[in-house]
Design an enzyme around this catalytic site. Structure first.
Site, PDB file in Angstrom:
ATOM      1  N   GLY A 151      -4.397   5.080   9.566  1.00 32.87           N
ATOM      2  CA  GLY A 151      -5.671   4.361   9.487  1.00 32.87           C
ATOM      3  C   GLY A 151      -6.739   4.931   8.580  1.00 32.87           C
ATOM      4  O   GLY A 151      -7.913   4.620   8.747  1.00 32.87           O
ATOM      5  N   SER A 189       1.270   5.561  11.903  1.00 28.27           N
ATOM      6  CA  SER A 189       1.939   4.981  13.078  1.00 28.27           C
ATOM      7  C   SER A 189       3.398   4.647  12.767  1.00 28.27           C
ATOM      8  O   SER A 189       4.200   4.439  13.680  1.00 28.27           O
ATOM      9  CB  SER A 189       1.179   3.740  13.555  1.00 28.27           C
ATOM     10  OG  SER A 189       0.975   2.870  12.477  1.00 28.27           O
ATOM     11  N   ASP A 190       3.761   4.603  11.486  1.00 27.38           N
ATOM     12  CA  ASP A 190       5.146   4.318  11.093  1.00 27.38           C
ATOM     13  C   ASP A 190       6.000   5.587  10.978  1.00 27.38           C
ATOM     14  O   ASP A 190       7.148   5.515  10.523  1.00 27.38           O
ATOM     15  CB  ASP A 190       5.181   3.588   9.748  1.00 27.38           C
ATOM     16  CG  ASP A 190       4.555   2.209   9.838  1.00 27.38           C
ATOM     17  OD1 ASP A 190       4.801   1.509  10.841  1.00 27.38           O
ATOM     18  OD2 ASP A 190       3.801   1.828   8.919  1.00 27.38           O
ATOM     19  N   HIS A 218       6.464   2.542   2.476  1.00 21.94           N
ATOM     20  CA  HIS A 218       6.352   1.280   3.204  1.00 21.94           C
ATOM     21  C   HIS A 218       5.073   0.588   2.739  1.00 21.94           C
ATOM     22  O   HIS A 218       4.030   1.230   2.668  1.00 21.94           O
ATOM     23  CB  HIS A 218       6.297   1.549   4.705  1.00 21.94           C
ATOM     24  CG  HIS A 218       5.971   0.331   5.515  1.00 21.94           C
ATOM     25  ND1 HIS A 218       6.660  -0.857   5.371  1.00 21.94           N
ATOM     26  CD2 HIS A 218       5.032   0.097   6.464  1.00 21.94           C
ATOM     27  CE1 HIS A 218       6.151  -1.751   6.202  1.00 21.94           C
ATOM     28  NE2 HIS A 218       5.158  -1.203   6.868  1.00 21.94           N
ATOM     29  N   HIS A 253       2.924  -3.526   2.553  1.00 24.52           N
ATOM     30  CA  HIS A 253       2.907  -4.938   2.935  1.00 24.52           C
ATOM     31  C   HIS A 253       2.642  -5.760   1.670  1.00 24.52           C
ATOM     32  O   HIS A 253       1.832  -6.685   1.684  1.00 24.52           O
ATOM     33  CB  HIS A 253       1.834  -5.206   3.994  1.00 24.52           C
ATOM     34  CG  HIS A 253       2.186  -4.663   5.346  1.00 24.52           C
ATOM     35  ND1 HIS A 253       1.496  -4.989   6.475  1.00 24.52           N
ATOM     36  CD2 HIS A 253       3.172  -3.821   5.746  1.00 24.52           C
ATOM     37  CE1 HIS A 253       2.027  -4.354   7.526  1.00 24.52           C
ATOM     38  NE2 HIS A 253       3.043  -3.635   7.092  1.00 24.52           N
ATOM     39  N   ASP A 280      18.936  -4.798 -13.307  1.00 23.27           N
ATOM     40  CA  ASP A 280      18.594  -3.480 -13.846  1.00 23.27           C
ATOM     41  C   ASP A 280      18.251  -2.510 -12.720  1.00 23.27           C
ATOM     42  O   ASP A 280      18.449  -1.310 -12.837  1.00 23.27           O
ATOM     43  CB  ASP A 280      17.374  -3.579 -14.776  1.00 23.27           C
ATOM     44  CG  ASP A 280      17.748  -4.089 -16.161  1.00 23.27           C
ATOM     45  OD1 ASP A 280      18.940  -4.007 -16.525  1.00 23.27           O
ATOM     46  OD2 ASP A 280      16.851  -4.568 -16.879  1.00 23.27           O
ATOM     47  N   HIS A 294       8.186  -8.456   8.889  1.00 21.80           N
ATOM     48  CA  HIS A 294       7.283  -7.315   8.689  1.00 21.80           C
ATOM     49  C   HIS A 294       7.075  -7.029   7.200  1.00 21.80           C
ATOM     50  O   HIS A 294       6.115  -7.522   6.620  1.00 21.80           O
ATOM     51  CB  HIS A 294       7.858  -6.121   9.474  1.00 21.80           C
ATOM     52  CG  HIS A 294       7.029  -4.892   9.445  1.00 21.80           C
ATOM     53  ND1 HIS A 294       7.313  -3.794  10.217  1.00 21.80           N
ATOM     54  CD2 HIS A 294       5.929  -4.566   8.728  1.00 21.80           C
ATOM     55  CE1 HIS A 294       6.406  -2.862   9.988  1.00 21.80           C
ATOM     56  NE2 HIS A 294       5.568  -3.303   9.091  1.00 21.80           N
ATOM     57  N   TYR A 346      20.909   2.739 -21.683  1.00 18.31           N
ATOM     58  CA  TYR A 346      19.540   2.237 -21.704  1.00 18.31           C
ATOM     59  C   TYR A 346      18.572   3.413 -21.800  1.00 18.31           C
ATOM     60  O   TYR A 346      18.742   4.434 -21.161  1.00 18.31           O
ATOM     61  CB  TYR A 346      19.273   1.429 -20.427  1.00 18.31           C
ATOM     62  CG  TYR A 346      17.856   0.936 -20.329  1.00 18.31           C
ATOM     63  CD1 TYR A 346      17.491  -0.300 -20.862  1.00 18.31           C
ATOM     64  CD2 TYR A 346      16.889   1.704 -19.715  1.00 18.31           C
ATOM     65  CE1 TYR A 346      16.201  -0.755 -20.769  1.00 18.31           C
ATOM     66  CE2 TYR A 346      15.582   1.258 -19.620  1.00 18.31           C
ATOM     67  CZ  TYR A 346      15.232   0.037 -20.148  1.00 18.31           C
ATOM     68  OH  TYR A 346      13.949  -0.390 -20.068  1.00 18.31           O
TER      69      TYR A 346
HETATM   70 ZN   LIG Z   1       4.000  -2.192   8.227  1.00 13.65          ZN
END
Ligand SMILES: [Zn+2]
Length: 232
Positions: free
Chosen positions: A47, A76-77, A96, A98, A121, A170, A228
């Site tokens: 947070g 919290s994850d 992670h 969103h 790719d 999610h 490449y």
């Molecule tokens: Zn999340």
């Protein structure tokens, strides 16, 4: 400087990168990295606004989620991150977010089909989406179950070849050998998520990319005879 302080700085820098490249708003999202020798994970605190985030705010936890060093509560994850580190031994960093387009696919509970060479790719497969979580999982140890659900999606897939997943309803988790690579994978995932959605908007029957093109693009960047980019 101790290696754990260096890890902290790296994780701090990678976290600051997320809003800079437009992958997160407000406090959503988090980056972590692991020191495998020490068994210590550095992760964003819970947070805290990205603008206010300081190097020493980054929390150090062990693989059992116990805080080893830091004044703030870890993301919290955290339990999802540590579950993935325990299950995927070659992962060095996890992200992670969103981010909008990847979340749209996750909310639709659809894997992102490989439709073009940008995607090829990056990886030679669809971006998998996990199964939806049961009520028991949600009411139980939710973040740990999220990790378990991700690992289950890789039952028959290689986490090294596919360094990303959509958690149904999610959003995306990506990983890599380093936290910087995990951030790069998040950025690229958002691009291919956007491109696939736009493509299907123009033509809902647009086909999956041909195997020959998948193979060509993937192997010229990642294969044993990759050509490449510039030689290092
Ligand atoms: Zn999340």
């Amino acid at each position: 400087m101790s290696s754990l302080q260096e890890l902290r700085e790296r994780v701090w820098r990678c976290n600051k990168e997320l809003p800079r490249v437009g992958l997160v708003v407000h406090t959503f999202g988090n980056v972590s990295a692991i020191d495998r020798q020490e068994g210590v994970v550095a992760i964003k605190p819970s947070g805290v606004l990205y603008d206010d985030l300081k190097v020493d705010d980054i929390v150090l936890v062990d693989l059992d989620n116990k805080v080893v060093d830091g004044k703030l509560r870890p993301s919290s994850d955290t339990k999802t991150h540590t579950f993935l580190y325990r299950s995927f031994p070659d992962v060095g960093g996890i992200v992670h977010t969103h981010s909008t387009y990847a979340v749209a696919w996750a909310q639709a509970m659809k894997s992102i089909p490989i439709m073009g060479t940008t995607h090829a790719d990056l990886l030679a497969a669809d971006v998998p989406c996990t199964e939806a979580m049961t009520d028991e999982m949600i009411k139980g140890d939710y973040e740990e179950e999220t990790g378990r659900q991700i690992v289950k999606a890789f039952d028959r897939l290689s986490y090294k070849e596919i360094p990303m997943v959509l958690v149904a309803c999610h959003g995306p988790f990506t990983w890599g050998e380093t936290p910087e690579k995990a951030v790069y994978h998040s950025l690229m995932l958002e691009e291919v998520a956007k491109m696939a959605l736009l493509t299907l908007g123009i033509n809902p029957a647009a086909p999956r990319l041909k195997e020959t093109l998948i193979e060509k693009h993937h192997s010229r960047k990642h294969g044993p005879d990759a050509y490449y980019g510039q030689e290092k």
